[in-house]
Design a protein around this motif. Structure first.
Motif, PDB file in Angstrom:
ATOM      1  N   LEU A   1     -19.196 -21.094 -10.358  1.00 39.19           N
ATOM      2  CA  LEU A   1     -18.931 -19.666 -10.201  1.00 39.19           C
ATOM      3  C   LEU A   1     -19.946 -18.814 -10.955  1.00 39.19           C
ATOM      4  N   VAL A   2     -20.432 -17.766 -10.284  1.00 36.08           N
ATOM      5  CA  VAL A   2     -21.180 -16.689 -10.943  1.00 36.08           C
ATOM      6  C   VAL A   2     -20.180 -15.546 -11.129  1.00 36.08           C
ATOM      7  N   PRO A   3     -19.639 -15.333 -12.333  1.00 33.27           N
ATOM      8  CA  PRO A   3     -18.475 -14.456 -12.487  1.00 33.27           C
ATOM      9  C   PRO A   3     -18.783 -12.970 -12.344  1.00 33.27           C
ATOM     10  N   ASN A   4     -17.736 -12.224 -11.972  1.00 30.80           N
ATOM     11  CA  ASN A   4     -17.743 -10.750 -12.005  1.00 30.80           C
ATOM     12  C   ASN A   4     -18.853 -10.123 -11.162  1.00 30.80           C
ATOM     13  N   THR A   5     -19.048 -10.640  -9.934  1.00 31.98           N
ATOM     14  CA  THR A   5     -20.139 -10.105  -9.118  1.00 31.98           C
ATOM     15  C   THR A   5     -19.845  -8.726  -8.529  1.00 31.98           C
ATOM     16  N   GLU A   6     -18.582  -8.431  -8.167  1.00 36.04           N
ATOM     17  CA  GLU A   6     -18.202  -7.092  -7.709  1.00 36.04           C
ATOM     18  C   GLU A   6     -19.086  -6.576  -6.570  1.00 36.04           C
ATOM     19  N   LEU A   7     -19.271  -7.396  -5.546  1.00 39.52           N
ATOM     20  CA  LEU A   7     -20.139  -7.011  -4.435  1.00 39.52           C
ATOM     21  C   LEU A   7     -19.517  -5.958  -3.517  1.00 39.52           C
ATOM     22  N   GLY A   8     -18.250  -5.643  -3.731  1.00 38.91           N
ATOM     23  CA  GLY A   8     -17.639  -4.551  -2.973  1.00 38.91           C
ATOM     24  C   GLY A   8     -18.243  -3.206  -3.283  1.00 38.91           C
ATOM     25  N   HIS A   9     -18.999  -3.134  -4.393  1.00 41.25           N
ATOM     26  CA  HIS A   9     -19.618  -1.866  -4.789  1.00 41.25           C
ATOM     27  C   HIS A   9     -21.084  -1.772  -4.406  1.00 41.25           C
ATOM     28  N   LEU A  10     -21.560  -2.724  -3.595  1.00 46.32           N
ATOM     29  CA  LEU A  10     -22.887  -2.560  -3.017  1.00 46.32           C
ATOM     30  C   LEU A  10     -22.909  -1.284  -2.167  1.00 46.32           C
ATOM     31  N   GLU A  11     -24.061  -0.617  -2.137  1.00 42.68           N
ATOM     32  CA  GLU A  11     -24.160   0.601  -1.338  1.00 42.68           C
ATOM     33  C   GLU A  11     -24.353   0.248   0.129  1.00 42.68           C
ATOM     34  N   LEU A  12     -23.555   0.859   0.970  1.00 38.38           N
ATOM     35  CA  LEU A  12     -23.635   0.651   2.415  1.00 38.38           C
ATOM     36  C   LEU A  12     -23.500   2.008   3.092  1.00 38.38           C
ATOM     37  N   GLY A  13     -24.575   2.462   3.693  1.00 33.08           N
ATOM     38  CA  GLY A  13     -24.546   3.772   4.352  1.00 33.08           C
ATOM     39  C   GLY A  13     -24.281   4.913   3.391  1.00 33.08           C
TER      40      GLY A  13
ATOM     41  N   MET B   1     -11.386  -8.645 -22.033  1.00 34.71           N
ATOM     42  CA  MET B   1     -11.769  -7.231 -22.020  1.00 34.71           C
ATOM     43  C   MET B   1     -12.063  -6.736 -20.607  1.00 34.71           C
ATOM     44  N   VAL B   2     -11.388  -5.646 -20.240  1.00 31.22           N
ATOM     45  CA  VAL B   2     -11.598  -5.007 -18.940  1.00 31.22           C
ATOM     46  C   VAL B   2     -12.773  -4.040 -19.051  1.00 31.22           C
ATOM     47  N   ARG B   3     -13.744  -4.193 -18.144  1.00 26.64           N
ATOM     48  CA  ARG B   3     -14.951  -3.367 -18.196  1.00 26.64           C
ATOM     49  C   ARG B   3     -15.058  -2.376 -17.052  1.00 26.64           C
ATOM     50  N   THR B   4     -14.374  -2.624 -15.926  1.00 25.36           N
ATOM     51  CA  THR B   4     -14.390  -1.683 -14.809  1.00 25.36           C
ATOM     52  C   THR B   4     -12.976  -1.541 -14.255  1.00 25.36           C
ATOM     53  N   ALA B   5     -12.731  -0.437 -13.545  1.00 20.74           N
ATOM     54  CA  ALA B   5     -11.388  -0.176 -13.024  1.00 20.74           C
ATOM     55  C   ALA B   5     -11.489   0.702 -11.776  1.00 20.74           C
ATOM     56  N   ALA B   6     -12.050   0.137 -10.698  1.00 15.94           N
ATOM     57  CA  ALA B   6     -12.302   0.939  -9.501  1.00 15.94           C
ATOM     58  C   ALA B   6     -11.019   1.338  -8.784  1.00 15.94           C
ATOM     59  N   ASN B   7     -10.024   0.437  -8.741  1.00 11.94           N
ATOM     60  CA  ASN B   7      -8.824   0.701  -7.946  1.00 11.94           C
ATOM     61  C   ASN B   7      -7.544   0.746  -8.775  1.00 11.94           C
ATOM     62  N   VAL B   8      -7.710   0.893 -10.092  1.00 14.96           N
ATOM     63  CA  VAL B   8      -6.592   1.158 -10.994  1.00 14.96           C
ATOM     64  C   VAL B   8      -6.999   2.298 -11.914  1.00 14.96           C
ATOM     65  N   ASP B   9      -6.095   2.715 -12.804  1.00 14.95           N
ATOM     66  CA  ASP B   9      -6.377   3.865 -13.656  1.00 14.95           C
ATOM     67  C   ASP B   9      -7.556   3.604 -14.598  1.00 14.95           C
ATOM     68  N   LYS B  10      -8.378   4.618 -14.790  1.00 14.13           N
ATOM     69  CA  LYS B  10      -9.593   4.460 -15.609  1.00 14.13           C
ATOM     70  C   LYS B  10      -9.278   4.140 -17.073  1.00 14.13           C
ATOM     71  N   SER B  11      -8.043   4.368 -17.500  1.00 15.39           N
ATOM     72  CA  SER B  11      -7.676   4.045 -18.878  1.00 15.39           C
ATOM     73  C   SER B  11      -7.708   2.544 -19.144  1.00 15.39           C
TER      74      SER B  11
ATOM     75  N   THR C   1      -4.661 -12.232 -12.725  1.00 16.23           N
ATOM     76  CA  THR C   1      -5.893 -11.668 -12.197  1.00 16.23           C
ATOM     77  C   THR C   1      -5.924 -10.176 -12.488  1.00 16.23           C
ATOM     78  N   PHE C   2      -7.144  -9.628 -12.466  1.00 18.41           N
ATOM     79  CA  PHE C   2      -7.302  -8.177 -12.631  1.00 18.41           C
ATOM     80  C   PHE C   2      -8.367  -7.700 -11.646  1.00 18.41           C
ATOM     81  N   PRO C   3      -8.122  -6.555 -10.969  1.00 14.21           N
ATOM     82  CA  PRO C   3      -9.070  -6.063  -9.976  1.00 14.21           C
ATOM     83  C   PRO C   3     -10.247  -5.307 -10.599  1.00 14.21           C
ATOM     84  N   GLY C   4     -11.052  -6.015 -11.362  1.00 16.41           N
ATOM     85  CA  GLY C   4     -12.219  -5.428 -12.009  1.00 16.41           C
ATOM     86  C   GLY C   4     -12.913  -6.477 -12.852  1.00 16.41           C
ATOM     87  N   VAL C   5     -13.985  -6.069 -13.495  1.00 11.90           N
ATOM     88  CA  VAL C   5     -14.744  -6.988 -14.340  1.00 11.90           C
ATOM     89  C   VAL C   5     -13.935  -7.302 -15.599  1.00 11.90           C
TER      90      VAL C   5
END
Length: 249
Positions: free
Chosen positions: A147-159, A73-83, A63-67
């Protein structure tokens, strides 16, 4: 049949052989700390350490914590290094593991697939949303089991913030919140997701699923059923192995 699964998180890398007939770990898992910074090379070294612990020589699901698109291919990296962005993870891990067959999938998607087949989502139709609360918030959305893949709903705006900055389990620790205080934040987040997707069922995964009795009773006003993940924090490992099994020739 056994396949090796590895779950890469913002704080830890854990893995074990998985019994795919039972949907459970075949051996006690091995866990190492995620390096900081969590660069591709550093994380790949951690993965190799986990796999070498078992002397595994067969297919590996990760698994990978991103899209992750195209299983590589890794497309996002919110909680790991941007590289990590635009890294071919399948090639990276395959090379580091001496050419073992490797499959890479979004971490929450893997957990969701496992819960839908072996856990809290088994046999459930309609819209089901699995949310993993850890360093961030991962999501997996299913419609009639698909499955609807790579939804990443943790990045919805809240407050005015990414939801995971306010409602992840890391946010609970960082802000010294009680379970009841944190549940209030989770409730606002679930209400927002419910407004967007109208699910019949929320499955709450990640490490906090082991302590569901401490916060779920405090969540009010959400119409969907809310249950803890049955596979708890092993769901990602199981789902990664399931995906690797699907990719075998």
């Amino acid at each position: 049949m056994q396949i090796f699964g590895v779950d890469i998180g913002g704080s830890g890398i854990k893995g074990a052989p998985v019994d795919l007939d039972r949907g459970d770990l075949a051996q006690e898992r091995c866990k190492v700390l995620t390096p900081h910074p969590a660069t591709p090379d550093g994380v790949a070294d951690g993965v190799k350490q986990v796999i070498d612990h078992f002397g595994w020589t067969g297919p590996v699901g990760l698994t990978f914590p991103g899209v992750v698109t195209g299983g590589a291919m890794v497309r996002t990296a919110a909680n790991v290094d941007k590289s990590w962005i635009d890294t071919d993870a399948r090639a990276l891990f395959g090379g580091r593991l001496g050419g073992l067959p490797v499959t890479v999938v979004n971490d929450a998607d893997a957990a969701g697939v496992a819960e839908m087949q072996f856990g809290a989502g088994r046999g459930r139709a309609g819209t089901v949303v699995l949310l993993t609360f850890g360093t961030g918030i991962g999501s997996a959305v299913f419609v009639d089991g698909v499955l609807v893949p790579n939804t990443e709903l943790g990045h919805l705006e809240l407050g005015g913030h990414d939801a995971e900055k306010k409602a992840s389990s890391k946010a609970k620790e960082d802000h010294g919140l009680s379970w009841e205080q944190w549940a209030g934040r989770v409730q606002k987040y679930l209400a927002h997701v419910e407004m967007l997707f109208s699910p019949e069922l929320f499955i709450i995964g990640g490490g906090v699923s082991r302590k569901a009795d401490k916060f779920l009773p405090h969540i009010k006003g959400v119409k969907a059923e809310i249950v803890p993940a049955q596979l708890q924090n092993n769901a990602g490992i199981v789902g990664a192995a399931m995906r690797a099994a699907q990719q075998r020739p």
